[in-house]
Motif scaffolding. Structure first.
Motif, PDB file in Angstrom:
ATOM      1  N   ARG A  48       0.836  -1.217   0.000  1.00 41.48           N
ATOM      2  CA  ARG A  48       0.000   0.000   0.000  1.00 41.48           C
ATOM      3  C   ARG A  48       0.865   1.258   0.000  1.00 41.48           C
ATOM      4  O   ARG A  48       0.563   2.237  -0.700  1.00 41.48           O
ATOM      5  CB  ARG A  48      -0.927   0.004   1.213  1.00 41.48           C
ATOM      6  CG  ARG A  48      -2.073  -0.989   1.127  1.00 41.48           C
ATOM      7  CD  ARG A  48      -2.943  -0.898   2.373  1.00 41.48           C
ATOM      8  NE  ARG A  48      -4.020  -1.859   2.382  1.00 41.48           N
ATOM      9  CZ  ARG A  48      -5.199  -1.680   1.792  1.00 41.48           C
ATOM     10  NH1 ARG A  48      -5.429  -0.554   1.128  1.00 41.48           N
ATOM     11  NH2 ARG A  48      -6.123  -2.619   1.848  1.00 41.48           N
ATOM     12  N   GLU A  73      -5.306  -1.871  -6.111  1.00 44.94           N
ATOM     13  CA  GLU A  73      -5.900  -1.128  -4.997  1.00 44.94           C
ATOM     14  C   GLU A  73      -7.313  -1.623  -4.693  1.00 44.94           C
ATOM     15  O   GLU A  73      -7.700  -1.737  -3.515  1.00 44.94           O
ATOM     16  CB  GLU A  73      -5.895   0.359  -5.328  1.00 44.94           C
ATOM     17  CG  GLU A  73      -4.511   0.983  -5.354  1.00 44.94           C
ATOM     18  CD  GLU A  73      -4.508   2.420  -5.826  1.00 44.94           C
ATOM     19  OE1 GLU A  73      -3.549   3.141  -5.538  1.00 44.94           O
ATOM     20  OE2 GLU A  73      -5.504   2.827  -6.485  1.00 44.94           O
ATOM     21  N   ARG A  74      -8.102  -1.911  -5.731  1.00 42.05           N
ATOM     22  CA  ARG A  74      -9.457  -2.439  -5.494  1.00 42.05           C
ATOM     23  C   ARG A  74      -9.392  -3.805  -4.812  1.00 42.05           C
ATOM     24  O   ARG A  74     -10.213  -4.108  -3.934  1.00 42.05           O
ATOM     25  CB  ARG A  74     -10.216  -2.547  -6.821  1.00 42.05           C
ATOM     26  CG  ARG A  74     -10.675  -1.218  -7.386  1.00 42.05           C
ATOM     27  CD  ARG A  74     -11.682  -1.419  -8.507  1.00 42.05           C
ATOM     28  NE  ARG A  74     -11.127  -2.195  -9.607  1.00 42.05           N
ATOM     29  CZ  ARG A  74     -10.478  -1.667 -10.639  1.00 42.05           C
ATOM     30  NH1 ARG A  74     -10.263  -0.361 -10.693  1.00 42.05           N
ATOM     31  NH2 ARG A  74     -10.045  -2.441 -11.618  1.00 42.05           N
ATOM     32  N   ASP A  75      -8.442  -4.603  -5.211  1.00 40.88           N
ATOM     33  CA  ASP A  75      -8.318  -5.922  -4.591  1.00 40.88           C
ATOM     34  C   ASP A  75      -7.943  -5.799  -3.121  1.00 40.88           C
ATOM     35  O   ASP A  75      -8.491  -6.513  -2.269  1.00 40.88           O
ATOM     36  CB  ASP A  75      -7.264  -6.742  -5.340  1.00 40.88           C
ATOM     37  CG  ASP A  75      -7.225  -8.182  -4.871  1.00 40.88           C
ATOM     38  OD1 ASP A  75      -8.153  -8.944  -5.218  1.00 40.88           O
ATOM     39  OD2 ASP A  75      -6.290  -8.545  -4.138  1.00 40.88           O
ATOM     40  N   LEU A  76      -7.005  -4.904  -2.810  1.00 38.85           N
ATOM     41  CA  LEU A  76      -6.588  -4.712  -1.419  1.00 38.85           C
ATOM     42  C   LEU A  76      -7.715  -4.149  -0.562  1.00 38.85           C
ATOM     43  O   LEU A  76      -7.806  -4.459   0.638  1.00 38.85           O
ATOM     44  CB  LEU A  76      -5.378  -3.774  -1.365  1.00 38.85           C
ATOM     45  CG  LEU A  76      -4.071  -4.288  -1.972  1.00 38.85           C
ATOM     46  CD1 LEU A  76      -2.985  -3.220  -1.902  1.00 38.85           C
ATOM     47  CD2 LEU A  76      -3.611  -5.561  -1.268  1.00 38.85           C
ATOM     48  N   ASP A  77      -8.562  -3.323  -1.157  1.00 37.04           N
ATOM     49  CA  ASP A  77      -9.621  -2.663  -0.382  1.00 37.04           C
ATOM     50  C   ASP A  77     -10.914  -3.477  -0.305  1.00 37.04           C
ATOM     51  O   ASP A  77     -11.627  -3.403   0.703  1.00 37.04           O
ATOM     52  CB  ASP A  77      -9.944  -1.289  -0.997  1.00 37.04           C
ATOM     53  CG  ASP A  77      -8.781  -0.320  -0.875  1.00 37.04           C
ATOM     54  OD1 ASP A  77      -7.942  -0.508   0.029  1.00 37.04           O
ATOM     55  OD2 ASP A  77      -8.701   0.619  -1.700  1.00 37.04           O
ATOM     56  N   THR A  78     -11.208  -4.251  -1.351  1.00 34.91           N
ATOM     57  CA  THR A  78     -12.534  -4.864  -1.463  1.00 34.91           C
ATOM     58  C   THR A  78     -12.514  -6.383  -1.477  1.00 34.91           C
ATOM     59  O   THR A  78     -13.259  -7.021  -0.723  1.00 34.91           O
ATOM     60  CB  THR A  78     -13.237  -4.359  -2.738  1.00 34.91           C
ATOM     61  OG1 THR A  78     -13.251  -2.928  -2.736  1.00 34.91           O
ATOM     62  CG2 THR A  78     -14.662  -4.881  -2.822  1.00 34.91           C
ATOM     63  N   PRO A  95      -9.731  -8.572   1.673  1.00 36.74           N
ATOM     64  CA  PRO A  95     -10.046  -8.581   3.117  1.00 36.74           C
ATOM     65  C   PRO A  95     -11.084  -9.618   3.536  1.00 36.74           C
ATOM     66  O   PRO A  95     -10.856 -10.354   4.509  1.00 36.74           O
ATOM     67  CB  PRO A  95     -10.505  -7.144   3.392  1.00 36.74           C
ATOM     68  CG  PRO A  95      -9.783  -6.333   2.382  1.00 36.74           C
ATOM     69  CD  PRO A  95      -9.750  -7.179   1.140  1.00 36.74           C
TER      70      PRO A  95
END
Length: 217
Positions: free
Chosen positions: A54, A83-88, A91
């Motif tokens: 990140r 970034e979408r994978d890390l955020d959505t 997790p």
């Protein structure tokens, strides 16, 4: 959202063929971090590497890289996908894996997502090595090395869970065979009760002869 696995464009291939040998040594120089301590939670295995990633992504400015427009656009799309994978996406998969760290059906989706994430990060890193400023490319290389080590640790966790489930299966099969063998054995036959003993007959005493009878003989 699922990470995209696009093929490098023709421009990127030409750029890589001409410049990659000069930078190959610099890309391999960052030594991977030491192996993470053995933990049972997949999120704990991945957390340091994801945090490093990140931080590296926050530094990237692909629109200013010295690359062809198509290459910069592809890198920008890949960065947005990461970034979408890390955020959505990742997790909840890690949360499900944490809830059942010994369950292969819960671990596999998270592990596969990490593998796909790593592939896209490597692609962006290769482009950054060729065209990004040194601070951006170096931060991304370090994050890639950390992610590589974490995915290996996650793979070890997956292997341990598979071995544990295999042992449980073999133990259950052994117990089942034991129960089946016990059920097939004939019930023990009780011996017949001993026959009652007849009382021994006592010999009757002979009658005594009188003295007169003896005298007559």
């Amino acid at each position: 959202m699922t990470l995209r696995h696009t093929q490098p464009t023709l421009v990127f291939l030409m750029l890589s063929a001409s410049l990659l040998p000069a930078h190959a040594q610099s890309f391999g120089t960052p030594s991977p971090p030491a192996a993470s301590p053995s933990v049972s939670a997949p999120s704990a295995v991945m957390r340091p590497a994801l945090g490093s990633l990140r931080q590296a992504l926050a530094m990237l400015r692909p629109e200013r890289w010295k690359a062809a427009g198509a290459v910069s656009t592809e890198s920008a799309n890949d960065i947005s996908s990461i970034e979408r994978d890390l955020d959505t996406t990742l997790p909840p998969l890690l949360s499900a894996a944490d809830a059942a760290p010994g369950s292969m059906p819960q671990l596999l989706p998270a592990y596969r997502n990490v593998e796909a994430l790593y592939d896209v990060v490597v692609r962006v890193t290769q482009t950054a090595v060729l065209s990004a400023p040194a601070p951006q490319s170096q931060a991304l290389q370090q994050a890639t090395a950390a992610l590589q080590q974490s995915r290996r640790d996650f793979g070890d966790l997956l292997g341990s869970a598979a071995q544990a489930q295999d042992r449980q299966l073999r133990d259950a099969q052994t117990r089942l065979r034991t129960l089946q063998a016990t059920a097939q054995q004939p019930a023990p036959v009780c011996p017949p009760p001993p026959a009652a003993k007849k009382p021994k007959s006592r010999a009757k005493p002979k009658p005594a002869t009188s003295a007169s009878t003896q005298a007559s003989h």
